[in-house]
Design a protein around this motif. Sequence first.
Motif, short mmCIF file in Angstrom:
data_model
loop_
_atom_site.label_atom_id
_atom_site.label_comp_id
_atom_site.label_asym_id
_atom_site.label_seq_id
_atom_site.Cartn_x
_atom_site.Cartn_y
_atom_site.Cartn_z
N ASP A 10 4.91 50.49 39.82
CA ASP A 10 5.12 49.36 38.90
C ASP A 10 5.48 49.81 37.48
N ASP A 11 5.19 51.06 37.14
CA ASP A 11 5.49 51.57 35.79
C ASP A 11 6.87 52.25 35.73
N MET A 12 7.51 52.40 36.87
CA MET A 12 8.82 53.05 36.91
C MET A 12 9.92 52.08 36.50
N PRO A 13 11.05 52.59 35.99
CA PRO A 13 12.17 51.71 35.66
C PRO A 13 12.73 51.06 36.93
N PRO A 14 13.34 49.89 36.80
CA PRO A 14 13.86 49.17 37.97
C PRO A 14 14.80 50.00 38.83
N ALA A 15 15.66 50.81 38.24
CA ALA A 15 16.60 51.61 39.03
C ALA A 15 15.86 52.61 39.92
N THR A 16 14.80 53.19 39.39
CA THR A 16 13.99 54.13 40.17
C THR A 16 13.28 53.40 41.29
N GLN A 17 12.74 52.23 40.97
CA GLN A 17 12.08 51.43 42.00
C GLN A 17 13.07 51.09 43.12
N ALA A 18 14.28 50.70 42.74
CA ALA A 18 15.29 50.34 43.73
C ALA A 18 15.64 51.52 44.61
N ILE A 20 13.71 54.07 45.42
CA ILE A 20 12.59 54.29 46.33
C ILE A 20 12.59 53.23 47.42
N LEU A 21 12.78 51.99 47.00
CA LEU A 21 12.75 50.87 47.94
C LEU A 21 13.82 51.00 49.02
N CYS A 22 15.00 51.42 48.64
CA CYS A 22 16.10 51.52 49.61
C CYS A 22 15.87 52.60 50.66
N ASN A 23 14.96 53.52 50.40
CA ASN A 23 14.61 54.56 51.36
C ASN A 23 13.42 54.17 52.23
N ASP A 24 12.86 53.00 51.99
CA ASP A 24 11.70 52.52 52.75
C ASP A 24 12.21 51.80 54.00
N PRO A 25 11.83 52.27 55.19
CA PRO A 25 12.30 51.62 56.42
C PRO A 25 11.93 50.13 56.50
N ARG A 26 10.81 49.75 55.90
CA ARG A 26 10.43 48.32 55.91
C ARG A 26 11.42 47.51 55.10
N PHE A 27 11.86 48.05 53.96
CA PHE A 27 12.85 47.33 53.15
C PHE A 27 14.20 47.32 53.85
N GLN A 28 14.56 48.41 54.51
CA GLN A 28 15.82 48.47 55.23
C GLN A 28 15.88 47.38 56.31
N THR A 29 14.76 47.18 57.00
CA THR A 29 14.70 46.11 58.00
C THR A 29 14.76 44.74 57.34
N PHE A 30 14.01 44.56 56.26
CA PHE A 30 14.01 43.31 55.49
C PHE A 30 15.43 42.95 55.05
N ALA A 31 16.14 43.93 54.50
CA ALA A 31 17.51 43.69 54.02
C ALA A 31 18.44 43.33 55.17
N ALA A 32 18.29 44.01 56.30
CA ALA A 32 19.14 43.73 57.47
C ALA A 32 18.92 42.31 57.95
#
Length: 92
Positions: A10-18, A20-32
Amino acid sequence: MTAAAKPRFDDMPPATQAGILCNDPRFQTFAAVRCGYPGGQFIASAAAEYVRLICGVNSRRMLNINTAAAERFAALLTEFDAHTGKIARPQR
């Protein structure tokens, strides 16, 4: 590196968060699923394209300087957190 020295997500800049998030398999499934591929899973690059599309930027780095895009990313992150059960879903 100790746990105390490691920055909180939560303390990281949005680009860094994004990133990390894009490498998370749960987010990859969510996006799909959000793109109409139920049961599918994106790879990291497709998840990154989804974030750029939703946030209206051509680079995730823009999330650090474009306030409107950062707000859209924050809303997307909230939706993902609700999807994964990290936070409660808003009542409609």
